[in-house]
Design a protein around this motif. Structure first.
Motif, PDB file in Angstrom:
ATOM      1  N   GLN A   1      73.888  77.433  44.119  1.00 34.40           N
ATOM      2  CA  GLN A   1      74.972  78.409  44.144  1.00 34.40           C
ATOM      3  C   GLN A   1      75.192  79.054  45.506  1.00 34.40           C
ATOM      4  N   ASP A   2      74.392  78.690  46.517  1.00 33.93           N
ATOM      5  CA  ASP A   2      74.500  79.330  47.822  1.00 33.93           C
ATOM      6  C   ASP A   2      75.250  78.463  48.824  1.00 33.93           C
ATOM      7  N   ARG A   3      76.032  77.526  48.352  1.00 34.60           N
ATOM      8  CA  ARG A   3      76.770  76.614  49.230  1.00 34.60           C
ATOM      9  C   ARG A   3      78.269  76.892  49.095  1.00 34.60           C
ATOM     10  N   ARG A   4      79.026  76.422  50.088  1.00 43.37           N
ATOM     11  CA  ARG A   4      80.478  76.548  50.012  1.00 43.37           C
ATOM     12  C   ARG A   4      81.043  75.661  48.898  1.00 43.37           C
TER      13      ARG A   4
ATOM     14  N   ARG B   1      66.510  73.596  29.018  1.00 39.86           N
ATOM     15  CA  ARG B   1      67.162  74.051  30.241  1.00 39.86           C
ATOM     16  C   ARG B   1      66.118  74.227  31.341  1.00 39.86           C
ATOM     17  N   ALA B   2      66.576  74.069  32.557  1.00 40.23           N
ATOM     18  CA  ALA B   2      65.740  74.358  33.723  1.00 40.23           C
ATOM     19  C   ALA B   2      66.583  75.100  34.742  1.00 40.23           C
ATOM     20  N   GLU B   3      66.067  76.224  35.238  1.00 35.35           N
ATOM     21  CA  GLU B   3      66.730  76.985  36.287  1.00 35.35           C
ATOM     22  C   GLU B   3      65.903  76.866  37.557  1.00 35.35           C
ATOM     23  N   PHE B   4      66.588  76.603  38.673  1.00 33.90           N
ATOM     24  CA  PHE B   4      65.911  76.391  39.940  1.00 33.90           C
ATOM     25  C   PHE B   4      66.110  77.602  40.853  1.00 33.90           C
ATOM     26  N   HIS B   5      65.224  77.755  41.831  1.00 36.60           N
ATOM     27  CA  HIS B   5      65.267  78.937  42.698  1.00 36.60           C
ATOM     28  C   HIS B   5      66.576  79.052  43.470  1.00 36.60           C
ATOM     29  N   ASN B   6      67.225  77.942  43.779  1.00 41.09           N
ATOM     30  CA  ASN B   6      68.459  77.988  44.564  1.00 41.09           C
ATOM     31  C   ASN B   6      69.706  78.194  43.715  1.00 41.09           C
ATOM     32  N   GLY B   7      69.527  78.425  42.421  1.00 43.38           N
ATOM     33  CA  GLY B   7      70.656  78.662  41.538  1.00 43.38           C
ATOM     34  C   GLY B   7      71.138  77.428  40.805  1.00 43.38           C
TER      35      GLY B   7
ATOM     36  N   PHE C   1      71.747  92.034  45.119  1.00 42.79           N
ATOM     37  CA  PHE C   1      71.621  90.596  44.897  1.00 42.79           C
ATOM     38  C   PHE C   1      71.667  89.886  46.244  1.00 42.79           C
ATOM     39  N   ILE C   2      70.668  89.052  46.507  1.00 39.23           N
ATOM     40  CA  ILE C   2      70.586  88.269  47.741  1.00 39.23           C
ATOM     41  C   ILE C   2      70.839  86.821  47.355  1.00 39.23           C
ATOM     42  N   ARG C   3      72.018  86.321  47.692  1.00 36.59           N
ATOM     43  CA  ARG C   3      72.454  85.031  47.177  1.00 36.59           C
ATOM     44  C   ARG C   3      71.566  83.872  47.600  1.00 36.59           C
ATOM     45  N   ARG C   4      71.239  83.752  48.888  1.00 35.44           N
ATOM     46  CA  ARG C   4      70.520  82.558  49.342  1.00 35.44           C
ATOM     47  C   ARG C   4      69.130  82.455  48.736  1.00 35.44           C
ATOM     48  N   LYS C   5      68.579  83.603  48.294  1.00 31.02           N
ATOM     49  CA  LYS C   5      67.267  83.605  47.655  1.00 31.02           C
ATOM     50  C   LYS C   5      67.381  83.696  46.136  1.00 31.02           C
ATOM     51  N   ASN C   6      68.622  83.878  45.630  1.00 30.61           N
ATOM     52  CA  ASN C   6      68.835  84.074  44.203  1.00 30.61           C
ATOM     53  C   ASN C   6      67.912  85.185  43.692  1.00 30.61           C
ATOM     54  N   GLU C   7      67.893  86.280  44.444  1.00 32.53           N
ATOM     55  CA  GLU C   7      66.968  87.395  44.190  1.00 32.53           C
ATOM     56  C   GLU C   7      67.726  88.624  43.711  1.00 32.53           C
ATOM     57  N   GLN C   8      67.248  89.224  42.616  1.00 33.53           N
ATOM     58  CA  GLN C   8      67.773  90.487  42.109  1.00 33.53           C
ATOM     59  C   GLN C   8      66.739  91.578  42.325  1.00 33.53           C
ATOM     60  N   ASP C   9      67.149  92.656  42.996  1.00 29.72           N
ATOM     61  CA  ASP C   9      66.293  93.827  43.205  1.00 29.72           C
ATOM     62  C   ASP C   9      66.943  95.022  42.529  1.00 29.72           C
ATOM     63  N   LEU C  10      66.205  95.692  41.645  1.00 30.04           N
ATOM     64  CA  LEU C  10      66.738  96.835  40.913  1.00 30.04           C
ATOM     65  C   LEU C  10      65.874  98.062  41.148  1.00 30.04           C
ATOM     66  N   TRP C  11      66.522  99.227  41.067  1.00 27.37           N
ATOM     67  CA  TRP C  11      65.783 100.475  41.186  1.00 27.37           C
ATOM     68  C   TRP C  11      65.098 100.820  39.866  1.00 27.37           C
ATOM     69  N   SER C  12      65.756 100.527  38.755  1.00 24.23           N
ATOM     70  CA  SER C  12      65.195 100.759  37.424  1.00 24.23           C
ATOM     71  C   SER C  12      65.564  99.575  36.541  1.00 24.23           C
ATOM     72  N   ALA C  13      64.931  99.467  35.361  1.00 19.05           N
ATOM     73  CA  ALA C  13      65.213  98.374  34.410  1.00 19.05           C
ATOM     74  C   ALA C  13      65.041  97.016  35.069  1.00 19.05           C
ATOM     75  N   TRP C  14      63.974  96.869  35.882  1.00 18.57           N
ATOM     76  CA  TRP C  14      63.790  95.635  36.638  1.00 18.57           C
ATOM     77  C   TRP C  14      63.034  94.552  35.871  1.00 18.57           C
TER      78      TRP C  14
END
Length: 696
Positions: free
Chosen positions: A556-559, A505-511, A165-178
């Motif tokens: 979600q990527d802020r203090r 609902r709306a979800e934004f790229h920054n969380g 999980f890369i927080r600042r990009k709100n990115e999930q990378d999986l090896w399987s079940a992606w």
């Protein structure tokens, strides 16, 4: 095992690199490169992880406290299905500081509300170290085979998956079940690990004694619960034992168990005439708890709920345990769970014995069929026993379609008829639509005393449909349009509850997100007068109301992370406004603050119906290191005579699976499970608890 992968041994392992995005762009190559290497010895398995990052200065790592959510950090997750039943798995998660979060996934359960995978109540023994480097971050992990309940085997085949999980990009990378409709919790879609053989880590045998000292003070009001007011010195001890009976079959024994170190419950104010659910937080019951799960529909009803053992359901007071034991694991193709526990008399609670048996047979593709039986025996009370039993199944028809069903029955003295509970449901989910539906028929006398049941005498129908388009709008990741209907007459056809709702609902790229109930139309029949607040009573009648909700959460990527909630409209022939704010602030990886406050403003057409309730909490966590943490939580609830409470806890994990706790509690540790908002009394408790994990 220093957090780097510079050791030449890592070069012997061929790296796993073929990750794919789950979020934000399903199936696309990750924006950052990830490598995983696997080694093993006779007793442990090792993982070396390299998380490259094109902007290493932006790697987020702010959490040093174990077993709390890491969703505001970058993190990596290892998921291991060691029994290879394609339903259950261990989760080992860590951030770039090496902070651990471990959990159990049971029957491919959905992630927690904060996005975390699995139930973090389980604690395993493992080692993790991590380093932030000029090219990103790296980590090394060592997991003993005994932690996975493997002692002796010649050939290992595990289900396995990896998630970055890369927080600042709100990115999930999986090896399987992606795929977006899957995720790390979709154990049936995990990959496989082959090639481990000739391991022999020895028999799993851990003895963990504890000693506790301190004092407990009860006020005069405690006499109403059958307890003795005054100050009492605490000096006691007990023991826990974990024994591997065979590979994948473990026995846990406990004697004179004390739960002073368990987290306190977060206070809630009940706006309904039904019970509130509070999760289990005690380690003995959380260990391999998933096997005892018998869900009766998607409403949260459970045939077995361990909080009914050792906690008074009305006052929330601890009921002393003599001890207990359980055997959990796999045997001859079956998942097996056997538990027995006994409690001493305390206050109005007589001594009691609880016996639980659970059996599941795994079927292809992550399906199962199961049975559960529960027997409660109590002394000096009527009724002297209560029994529950049932069969259940989960059938994975296709990757995206799951069918569930159950049939349960209870038995109590002097009760005949109306003691059954039958239900069936289906769930379909892909990347752009979700649909679920269920029907339950609950008898008027269905009474699982060692379970959790929101309502009885109900024919409950529920259907929910959600569309999840992803339009090409700048900054927007996904839109949700959801509608559901809940229709619940009693078994004689008289309507008790009905609700239908439309949500956007709306979800934004920054969380960031927004969650808005456009309309929520409710019908509720009050059969018995509902005591909602102190002396305020809502009389018996059939009520109709309409409410609306607006919610917004910041990036979600802020203090600083803020969440705002507003719900308003009519309520029991009057009006109710609910305003809530939640805030999290992490000035450094050592210090964090969490604040939650809710103000409920009532204007009801009954005597005393113009009133307000304010409740919330302020929590501070300071980590001297990953192994020494201080946490405090202050709570307020003006609906209760015990308006304020506090818990201060110092935890020193001085060696793996061994701790020193210093705990001070003002108020009550555990909440009441009854439907009303009962008055509670202020309790003062100070305890020092020392545990030592010993392997003979």
């Amino acid at each position: 095992m220093d957090g780097t992968i510079d050791d030449p041994l890592w070069g012997l392992a061929e790296p796993i690199t073929n990750f794919a995005q789950r979020e934000p762009y399903e199936g696309q190559p990750p924006t950052e490169h990830t490598e995983v290497r696997v080694l093993y010895t006779k007793s442990e398995i090792y993982f070396g992880i390299s998380c490259r990052d094109s902007e290493p200065g932006k790697v987020l790592a702010t959490q040093l406290r174990r077993d709390v959510s890491q969703e505001l950090d970058d993190y990596f997750e290892i998921v291991i299905d060691s029994s290879h039943n394609r339903r259950n798995a261990y989760v080992f998660q860590f951030n770039p500081l090496g902070t651990q979060r471990d959990a159990l996934i049971t029957d491919e359960q959905s992630p927690q509300d904060d996005g975390s995978d699995g139930n973090s109540g389980w604690d395993g023994v493992w080692i993790s170290e991590a380093r932030i480097t000029s090219q990103g971050w790296t980590a090394t992990v060592a997991i003993p085979f005994t932690t996975l309940n493997f002692m002796q085997t010649r050939e290992v085949v595990w289900g396995i998956n990896f998630k970055r999980f890369i927080r600042r990009k709100n990115e999930q990378d999986l090896w399987s079940a992606w795929r977006r409709s899957f995720g790390a919790n979709k154990i049936s879609q995990a990959g496989e690990l082959h090639g481990i053989s000739e391991i022999g880590s020895g028999r799993l045998f851990i003895v963990k004694p504890y000693g506790l000292t301190g004092f407990n003070h009860l006020p005069p009001a405690a006499a109403s619960a059958g307890l003795t007011p005054g100050t009492e010195a605490l000096y006691t001890g007990g023991i826990d034992v974990k024994l591997g009976l065979r590979s994948n079959l473990v026995a846990n024994l406990t004697g004179n168990t004390d739960f002073a170190d368990a987290d306190v419950d977060t206070q809630q104010f009940n706006l309904t005439p039904y019970k509130l659910f509070f999760p289990e937080k005690r380690q003995f019951f959380l260990e391999n708890a998933g096997i005892f799960n018998f869900a009766m529909g998607g409403s949260g009803d459970l045939l077995f709920f361990s909080r009914q053992i050792g906690i008074d359901p009305v006052t929330g007071q601890q009921v002393p345990m003599n001890g207990g034991g359980k055997v959990t694991g796999s045997l001859a193709g079956f998942d097996v769970g056997i538990m027995e526990a006994t409690t001493r008399s305390s206050g109005l609670n007589p001594y009691a014995n609880y016996a639980v048996f659970r059996l599941k047979r795994s079927l292809p593709g992550g399906s199962y069929v199961g049975f559960m039986g529960i027997d409660k025996r109590a002394g000096n009370t009527a009724p002297p026993f209560n029994q529950s039993g049932g069969v259940d199944t989960r059938i994975v028809v296709m990757k995206n379609l799951v069918l569930t069903g159950y049939a349960a029955q209870t038995r109590s003295p002097l009760v005949s008829g109306g003691q059954t509970n039958l239900g069936a449901g289906l769930n379909y989910k892909n990347s752009w639509v979700e649909f679920s539906a269920e029907r339950r028929k609950i008898g008027a006398n269905f009474n699982p005393e060692v379970g959790f049941l929101e309502r009885t005498d109900c024919v409950c129908d529920y259907a929910d449909l959600t569309f999840k388009p992803r339009p090409k709008i700048r900054g927007v990741r996904e839109l949700n349009f959801e509608g559901f209907v809940f229709h619940a007459p009693d078994t004689h056809g008289v309507l008790q509850t009905q609700e239908w709702q439309g949500t956007f609902r709306a979800e934004f790229h920054n969380g960031a997100y927004t969650d808005d109930d456009i309309v929520d139309v409710f019908t509720q029949r009050i059969v018995m007068p509902f005591n909602i607040y102190k002396n305020v009573v809502i009389p018996s009648d059939l009520y109709h109301w309409t409410r609306h909700q607006l919610t917004y959460g910041t990036a979600q990527d802020r203090r600083w992370v803020l969440r705002f909630f507003e719900r308003f409209g009519t309520y029991y022939n009057g009006h109710l406004n609910e305003a809530r704010m939640r805030a999290s602030y992490r000035p450094s990886e050592r210090l964090s603050f969490d604040f939650s406050q809710q103000w409920d403003r009532f204007r009801l057409p009954v005597t005393g119906g113009d009133f307000s309730v304010v409740f919330g909490s302020f929590q501070t966590n300071y980590a001297f290191s990953r192994f020494l943490t201080l946490s405090t939580i202050l709570q307020m609830n003006t609906s209760n005579t015990q308006a304020a409470s506090a818990n201060i806890r110092l935890r020193w994990n001085y060696r793996p699976d061994s701790d020193l706790f210093v705990i001070y509690t003002v108020g009550q540790q555990f909440a009441s499970l009854v439907a009303a908002n009962p008055a509670q009394f202020t309790q003062n408790r100070f305890a020092v608890k020392y545990t030592y994990s010993w392997r003979p």
